[in-house]
Each structure stands twice: as C-alpha cells, then as structure tokens.
Enzyme design. Structure first.
Site, PDB file in Angstrom:
ATOM      1  N   SER A 161       0.936  -1.328  -0.023  1.00 49.92           N
ATOM      2  CA  SER A 161      -0.023  -0.111   0.076  1.00 49.92           C
ATOM      3  C   SER A 161       0.941   1.337  -0.044  1.00 49.92           C
ATOM      4  O   SER A 161       1.998   0.923   0.514  1.00 49.92           O
ATOM      5  CB  SER A 161      -0.795   0.066   1.231  1.00 49.92           C
ATOM      6  OG  SER A 161      -1.376   1.127   1.412  1.00 49.92           O
ATOM      7  N   TYR A 191      -2.711  -1.318  10.557  1.00 47.68           N
ATOM      8  CA  TYR A 191      -2.891  -1.995   9.298  1.00 47.68           C
ATOM      9  C   TYR A 191      -1.496  -1.240   8.339  1.00 47.68           C
ATOM     10  O   TYR A 191      -0.875  -1.919   7.556  1.00 47.68           O
ATOM     11  CB  TYR A 191      -4.246  -0.980   8.557  1.00 47.68           C
ATOM     12  CG  TYR A 191      -4.180  -1.036   7.129  1.00 47.68           C
ATOM     13  CD1 TYR A 191      -4.680  -2.153   6.172  1.00 47.68           C
ATOM     14  CD2 TYR A 191      -3.753  -0.140   6.191  1.00 47.68           C
ATOM     15  CE1 TYR A 191      -4.896  -2.374   5.038  1.00 47.68           C
ATOM     16  CE2 TYR A 191      -3.779  -0.124   4.870  1.00 47.68           C
ATOM     17  CZ  TYR A 191      -4.396  -1.349   4.259  1.00 47.68           C
ATOM     18  OH  TYR A 191      -4.465  -1.248   2.702  1.00 47.68           O
TER      19      TYR A 191
HETATM   20  N1  LIG Z   1      -8.398  -0.598  -1.787  1.00 44.30           N
HETATM   21  C1  LIG Z   1      -7.505   0.310  -1.405  1.00 44.30           C
HETATM   22  O1  LIG Z   1      -7.666   1.521  -0.986  1.00 44.30           O
HETATM   23  C2  LIG Z   1      -6.355  -0.391  -1.326  1.00 44.30           C
HETATM   24  C3  LIG Z   1      -5.081   0.592  -0.875  1.00 44.30           C
HETATM   25  C4  LIG Z   1      -3.664  -0.122  -0.920  1.00 44.30           C
HETATM   26  C5  LIG Z   1      -3.743  -1.180  -0.716  1.00 44.30           C
HETATM   27  N2  LIG Z   1      -4.813  -2.353  -0.643  1.00 44.30           N
HETATM   28  C6  LIG Z   1      -4.752  -3.617  -0.546  1.00 44.30           C
HETATM   29  O2  LIG Z   1      -5.289  -4.474  -1.523  1.00 44.30           O
HETATM   30  C7  LIG Z   1      -5.514  -5.676  -0.986  1.00 44.30           C
HETATM   31  C8  LIG Z   1      -7.086  -6.070  -1.768  1.00 44.30           C
HETATM   32  O3  LIG Z   1      -8.086  -5.177  -1.001  1.00 44.30           O
HETATM   33  P1  LIG Z   1      -9.096  -4.601  -1.663  1.00 44.30           P
HETATM   34  O4  LIG Z   1      -9.017  -2.934  -1.825  1.00 44.30           O
HETATM   35  O5  LIG Z   1      -9.422  -5.211  -2.993  1.00 44.30           O
HETATM   36  O6  LIG Z   1     -10.349  -4.846  -0.470  1.00 44.30           O
HETATM   37  P2  LIG Z   1     -11.616  -5.788  -0.636  1.00 44.30           P
HETATM   38  O7  LIG Z   1     -12.643  -5.503  -1.660  1.00 44.30           O
HETATM   39  O8  LIG Z   1     -12.091  -5.654   0.937  1.00 44.30           O
HETATM   40  O9  LIG Z   1     -11.039  -7.182  -0.852  1.00 44.30           O
HETATM   41  C9  LIG Z   1     -10.269  -7.821   0.206  1.00 44.30           C
HETATM   42  C10 LIG Z   1     -10.157  -9.148  -0.205  1.00 44.30           C
HETATM   43  O10 LIG Z   1      -9.377 -10.039   0.924  1.00 44.30           O
HETATM   44  C11 LIG Z   1     -10.277 -11.134   1.281  1.00 44.30           C
HETATM   45  N3  LIG Z   1      -9.804 -11.352   2.558  1.00 44.30           N
HETATM   46  C12 LIG Z   1      -9.711 -10.519   3.932  1.00 44.30           C
HETATM   47  N4  LIG Z   1      -9.374 -11.282   4.868  1.00 44.30           N
HETATM   48  C13 LIG Z   1      -9.278 -12.571   4.637  1.00 44.30           C
HETATM   49  C14 LIG Z   1      -8.948 -13.802   5.045  1.00 44.30           C
HETATM   50  N5  LIG Z   1      -8.707 -13.814   6.301  1.00 44.30           N
HETATM   51  N6  LIG Z   1      -8.711 -14.857   4.491  1.00 44.30           N
HETATM   52  C15 LIG Z   1      -9.035 -14.694   3.174  1.00 44.30           C
HETATM   53  N7  LIG Z   1      -9.313 -13.847   2.538  1.00 44.30           N
HETATM   54  C16 LIG Z   1      -9.319 -12.669   3.156  1.00 44.30           C
HETATM   55  C17 LIG Z   1     -11.564 -10.773   1.085  1.00 44.30           C
HETATM   56  O11 LIG Z   1     -12.489 -11.916   0.744  1.00 44.30           O
HETATM   57  P3  LIG Z   1     -13.256 -12.553   1.867  1.00 44.30           P
HETATM   58  O12 LIG Z   1     -14.032 -11.493   2.505  1.00 44.30           O
HETATM   59  O13 LIG Z   1     -14.353 -13.387   1.235  1.00 44.30           O
HETATM   60  O14 LIG Z   1     -12.455 -13.435   2.887  1.00 44.30           O
HETATM   61  C18 LIG Z   1     -11.606 -10.001  -0.097  1.00 44.30           C
HETATM   62  O15 LIG Z   1     -11.634 -10.827  -1.347  1.00 44.30           O
HETATM   63  C19 LIG Z   1      -5.412  -5.526   0.456  1.00 44.30           C
HETATM   64  O16 LIG Z   1      -4.090  -6.340   0.834  1.00 44.30           O
HETATM   65  C20 LIG Z   1      -5.364  -4.123   0.539  1.00 44.30           C
HETATM   66  O17 LIG Z   1      -4.817  -3.821   1.869  1.00 44.30           O
HETATM   67  C21 LIG Z   1      -6.033  -1.722  -0.982  1.00 44.30           C
END
Ligand SMILES: NC(=O)c1ccc[n+]([C@@H]2O[C@H](COP(=O)([O-])OP(=O)(O)OC[C@H]3O[C@@H](n4cnc5c(N)ncnc54)[C@H](OP(=O)(O)O)[C@@H]3O)[C@@H](O)[C@H]2O)c1
Length: 244
Positions: A138, A151
């Site tokens: 991130s 986080y």
């Molecule tokens: N969106 C942003 O602004 C942003 C910015 C920087 C970095 N990121 C990073 O990008 C990555 C993806 O996030 P996103 O933005 O796409 O958010 P998201 O839409 O909430 O997706 C998160 C994913 O992680 C899965 N997950 C969470 N806990 C889990 C667990 N214990 N076991 C298995 N799967 C799990 C969720 O699936 P289930 O709930 O079905 O388990 C979901 O598929 C993360 O690492 C996040 O920190 C996001």
C-alpha cells in the site's frame, strides 16, 4: 514477467483488487485460482466467470493456509504465481487499551499469511518457469494514516519482507514484486462502515489494474501506483498533511 500461460493463486479474490486481477489474468489465458472466506461470493464468481477456480480459505488461520497449499500443489501442480492480496483494514485507537484479538487478526491476515504462504510455496515455485510472488502492499506502507496504525504497519512490513524475499530468492527464477496501490475504490474497510456497500472512494479498480499489469509486464519489481508513488517519495511531508 510473462502474463499468459501461468497458473496463479490469488488470495482474497472475492472482491476488489483480487477479483479484478483474477478476471484480468483469466482474460490473458492464465489458469486462475482464487480463495476467500465468503463461500457465497466464491460460488457466485464460479457461476458468473466459468474457468475461475475457487477455494474457501481463511488465510488468517495457520492450518487453513497449510491445507490450501497442500490442496494447491496436489490439484494444480503447475502453479507458478502466488499473489498475496487478501487484506483487512481496521481502525485502532492506541490511546486506549488495544483489543489484541483484532490487532492480531489484522497482522495475521495482512502480514503473517503472506510470509507463511510465500515460504510454503518458495521451493515449489523455484522450479517453475515464469515463477513470481506478487505482494500487494500500500502507499500507506510509506506514510501511515495514523487512525489505522496497525494496518499501515503491516503494509510497511510487507514492503520490508518483499525486499528480503527478493534477496533470498535472487538465485532462483522466482521474481518478487511489490505492488503498492493508492486508495482504490473497493470494499476495503467495509467492516467498519454501516453501509457495507459503501466505498472509501479512490482510483477506479480498472485504472489500478492497468497500472499493476504494466508494472508486472515491465518487471518493475517495486511499483507504487498513482498517488502511492508520491507517498513513497515525500513520506515525511505527506504524513503531516494526511494526519492534520
Ligand atoms: N482499496 C484500497 O484503497 C487499497 C489501497 C492499498 C492497498 N490495498 C490492499 O489491496 C488488497 C486488496 O484489498 P481490496 O481493496 O481489494 O479490498 P476488498 O475489496 O475488501 O478485498 C479484500 C479481499 O481480501 C479477502 N480477505 C480478507 N481477509 C481474508 C482472510 N482472512 N482470508 C481470506 N481472504 C481474506 C476478502 O475476501 P473474503 O472477505 O471473502 O474473505 C476479499 O476478497 C489488500 O491487501 C489491501 O490492503 C487496498
């Protein structure tokens, strides 16, 4: 890295960045396996996107991680790419006694799981053509938002681990990528919102995927996409602006 003919495991493929990456890799003739906790989401995706392989797994659980890897190498021995994407984002007020169960769940999901899965698969990947480990960190790895200190710390640690893992695997063919997203319009943090469908806004997911694919294609091993680049360049300056 090559972007076709891979067999790719993406953790956290039920929404957001993980699902969008899965669809993009599928479009490019890869075998794509996603995992997540929400069975109904996995079932929906399997029906809507035939060819995407789904597996239920809570990556915060050590035993489930071990079972996932065992299942993967047995059923998909050609797996040559691991995407450590699953993540949660929690608010933590450090001025009061912290709920360590929450703290540990965030660290286990965002940091321990990628470390464990990478280590479990490193030997397997090291003999595969076009192998790669892709860690989703991130922009907040470089300049934290102070209301979500755990986080941001996990993401800073993923940055550090990516450097070390890349070094440890330097004599193999396994490429280690760190992709640092900016704010991207996904479900991240939905647990803390009353309306679970509401997003924190940010870059459209498709735009982020274009940047991430470009980085992978060009072997840009540490790619900070969009404003994440500025967070990396000007971390101290932006910390004050972001938190005051
Ligand atoms: N969106 C942003 O602004 C942003 C910015 C920087 C970095 N990121 C990073 O990008 C990555 C993806 O996030 P996103 O933005 O796409 O958010 P998201 O839409 O909430 O997706 C998160 C994913 O992680 C899965 N997950 C969470 N806990 C889990 C667990 N214990 N076991 C298995 N799967 C799990 C969720 O699936 P289930 O709930 O079905 O388990 C979901 O598929 C993360 O690492 C996040 O920190 C996001």
């Amino acid at each position: 890295m090559q972007l076709t003919n891979n067999t790719i495991l993406i953790t956290g493929g039920t929404s957001g960045i993980g699902l969008a990456l899965a669809l993009e890799f599928k479009k490019r003739d890869n075998t794509v396996i996603i995992c997540g906790r929400r069975q109904e989401r996995l079932d929906e995706i399997a029906v809507k996107h035939p060819g995407i392989i789904t597996h239920t797994c809570d990556v915060a659980d050590e035993q489930q991680r071990e079972e996932l890897v065992q299942w993967l190498v047995t059923n998909y021995p050609d797996t040559n790419v691991l995407v450590n994407n699953a993540g949660i984002q929690l608010i933590t007020d450090l001025t009061k006694p912290a709920d360590l169960k929450r703290v540990r769940s965030e660290i286990e999901t965002n940091l321990v799981a990628p470390i464990h899965l990478s280590s479990l698969l490193a030997t397997h990947l090291s003999v595969k053509n076009g192998a790669a480990i892709i860690n989703i960190s991130s922009g907040l790895a470089f300049a934290p938002l102070a209301f979500m200190p755990v986080y941001c710390a996990t993401k800073a640690a993923i940055h550090s681990v990516s450097l070390s893992l890349r070094h440890q695997l330097k004599d193999t063919h396994v490429k280690v990528f760190e992709i640092a997203p900016p704010a991207v319009d996904t479900e991240l943090g939905h647990d803390r919102r009353e309306d679970k469908n509401q997003s924190h806004g940010g870059m459209p997911v498709d735009e982020f995927i274009t940047g991430a694919i470009d980085a992978l294609q060009n072997d840009n091993y540490e790619a900070a996409i969009g404003q994440a680049g500025q967070l990396r360049e000007k971390r101290e300056l932006l910390f004050d602006m972001m938190n005051n």
